[in-house]
Design an enzyme around this catalytic site. Structure first.
Site, PDB file in Angstrom:
ATOM      1  CB  SER A 198      -6.591   7.347  21.048  1.00  0.00           C
ATOM      2  OG  SER A 198      -7.063   8.194  20.021  1.00  0.00           O
ATOM      3  CG  ASP A 246      -0.009   8.457  15.865  1.00  0.00           C
ATOM      4  OD1 ASP A 246      -0.666   9.512  15.701  1.00  0.00           O
ATOM      5  OD2 ASP A 246      -0.357   7.572  16.667  1.00  0.00           O
ATOM      6  CG  HIS A 280      -3.103   9.617  18.553  1.00  0.00           C
ATOM      7  ND1 HIS A 280      -2.734   8.447  17.906  1.00  0.00           N
ATOM      8  CD2 HIS A 280      -4.368   9.432  18.972  1.00  0.00           C
ATOM      9  CE1 HIS A 280      -3.743   7.590  17.951  1.00  0.00           C
ATOM     10  NE2 HIS A 280      -4.752   8.166  18.591  1.00  0.00           N
TER      11      HIS A 280
END
Length: 398
Positions: free
Chosen positions: A51, A359, A362
C-alpha cells in the site's frame, strides 16, 4: 611500561579528525561522481510493492477506497490509501512520467510508460490466509512477478498489432532501460505479530523474506531489468495500527512514543535486506542497485515533526476516536447508518498538510512529499550515494 607520546585528548582529537576527513572525502567523492555521471533516461517505471506504493491495484479488485481518501490532490478516491500522492507518484513526476496505472485496473489505463503491480496488503511471502481472515492481499510478490512476466510478453504481441494499442503499451526496449522499484516487506513483519509471535520469532523468518524478494529481483533481471531502486521498510512501531492494536508495556515505548520491539524488527529486516542487495550486486554485475534508507527518513520526520512544521506525528489525520484517532474496526472513511442515512464517521482532520500519518497506517501526501524531497536532496540516504536520476550507472560502493 608502555609510554605514549600523545595525551588521551590529543588521540581522541586526532581520531575525530580522521573520521571527519574520511566522511568529507566520501561525501565529496560521491558528489563528484554523481555530478559527472550523465542523467539516466528512464522511459518507464515498473513498480512492485504494497500500500505504500499502490495506485489502484487493490481497489480494482475490491472496490474504491472510501472518501476522504484522495481528497487533497485528486479530489476523490484515486486508488490510493492516502489523502493524495504517494512517493511513487512524486518519483514518476520528477522523471517527467505520468502517474503509474495499476496492472489490475482495466478501465482507462495507459501502460506506455510503466506499470504498477503493487497492491495494498501485499506481502513478499504468500500468506496462508484469506484477505477476509487477515486483511492481507492475495497478490503477494510472487504473483506480482507472474503478472510482470505475462505483461512483458503479451504487451509486445498486442502492441505489434498497431492502432490504439501502440500508444497504450511500452516499447520493447523500455524494459531494459526502465527503473524497477520495490517497496515491500512491512506486511511480512506485521503478519507475524497478528499470529501472536514474539519479535524474536518474527526476526527468525526475516532471512527467508528477503531471500524470496531477491528471487523476484533475479527473475526481473533475467527478463532484462537492469536498474533496481529498493526501499527498506519504515518504523512500523510508530504507526497507530501497531500501537493501538497490540499490548505494550511502558518500558517498550521510547521517548517519542514509538514501540521499541516493532521498530527493532523493522531494523533487523532492513539490515538483512541490505545484505541481500549487496549480494545481488556481486551476483548480477550488469545491474545497478540502489538501497534507499526510507526508515531513517521517516523516523527523522516522526521524531522531529514539530521542527519540520508537522503536528502530533503519531495521531492519524483520518480516523475515529482513541489516543491515536484510530479504530481498527472503523478505519478512515468508515460510515454508519444514522436516521436512515449513510454518514461518514471516520473523517479527515481539517488540515492534512500538517499531519504525518493519514489513517494510522499510511502517510499523508505532505509527509510523502517531504520524504521524497529527502531522497532527492540528500544522497546520504542512498547506497550508493548517487541521485536516483543517475541510478542506472553502476558505481559500486563509494
Amino acid at each position: 611500561m608502555k609510554f605514549s607520546y600523545f595525551p588521551r585528548s590529543a588521540k581522541l582529537t586526532t581520531l575525530l579528525l580522521i573520521v571527519t576527513v574520511n566522511l568529507c572525502f566520501r561525501r565529496t567523492t560521491s558528489q563528484s561522481v554523481d555530478n559527472k555521471a550523465k542523467q539516466c533516461d528512464f522511459p518507464a517505471i515498473f513498480n512492485f510493492g504494497d500500500s505504500n506504493s499502490d495506485t489502484g491495484g487493490l481497489t480494482a479488485l475490491y472496490g474504491q477506497a472510501h472518501p476522504p481518501n484522495g481528497e487533497t490532490f485528486f479530489g476523490g478516491s484515486a486508488g490510493r490509501f492516502c489523502d493524495g500522492r504517494l512517493i511513487i507518484d512524486f518519483l514518476a513526476g520528477s522523471l517527467g512520467l505520468p502517474y503509474l496505472n495499476a496492472y489490475l485496473s482495466s478501465v482507462g489505463s495507459n501502460f506506455s510508460h510503466g506499470v504498477n503491480f503493487a497492491t495494498a496488503g501485499s506481502t513478499v511471502r504468500p500468506q496462508n490466509t484469506t484477505r477476509t481472515q487477515s486483511g492481507y492481499s492475495p497478490i503477494s510478490l510472487d504473483v506480482q512477478f507472474a503478472e510482470f512476466s505475462e505483461f512483458r510478453t503479451i504487451s509486445q504481441v498486442v502492441r505489434n498489432k498497431g492502432g490504439v494499442f501502440e500508444g497504450l503499451l511500452p516499447k520493447e526496449d523500455y524494459f531494459a532501460s526502465a527503473l524497477y522499484t520495490f517497496d515491500i516487506g512491512q506486511n511480512d513483519l506485521t503478519a507475524g505479530y497478528k499470529l501472536n509471535m514474539t519479535t524474536e520469532q518474527v526476526k527468525a523468518y526475516v532471512p527467508d523474506v528477503v531471500t524470496q524478494l531477491a528471487k523476484v529481483i533475479r527473475g526481473v533481471y533475467a527478463q532484462g531489468g537492469r536498474t533496481f531502486w529498493i526501499h527498506n521498510t519504515g518504523p512500523v512501531g510508530c504507526l497507530a495500527y501497531m500501537l493501538d492494536v497490540y499490548p505494550l508495556t511502558a518500558a517498550q515505548i521510547n521517548k517519542f512514543g514509538c514501540a521499541i520491539p516493532f521498530n527493532e524488527a523493522a531494523q533487523y529486516y532492513n539490515a538483512k535486506l541490505k545484505e541481500i542487495v549487496d549480494q545481488l550486486r556481486k551476483d548480477l554485475p550488469l545491474a545497478a542497485f540502489t538501497y534507499v534508507d526510507v526508515y531513517s527518513i521517516k523516523y527523522t520526520l516522526i521524531t522531529h515533526a514539530k521542527e519540520l512544521g508537522f503536528e502530533e506525528p503519531l495521531v492519524a489525520c483520518c480516523g475515529h476516536g482513541g489516543k491515536y484517532n484510530f479504530n481498527n474496526a472503523m478505519r478512515c472513511g468508515s460510515t454508519k447508518i444514522v436516521h436512515g442515512k449513510d454518514i461518514v464517521i471516520a473523517k479527515s482532520c481539517k488540515n492534512p498538510s500538517v499531519k504525518v500519518i493519514w489513517d494510522g497506517i499510511h502517510y499523508t501526501e505532505a509527509a510523502n512529499k517531504w520524504i521524497f524531497d529527502q531522497i532527492v536532496n540528500n544522497v546520504s540516504y542512498l547506497d550508493p550515494p548517487v541521485s536516483f536520476k543517475r541510478a542506472c550507472h553502476i558505481f559500486g560502493h563509494l
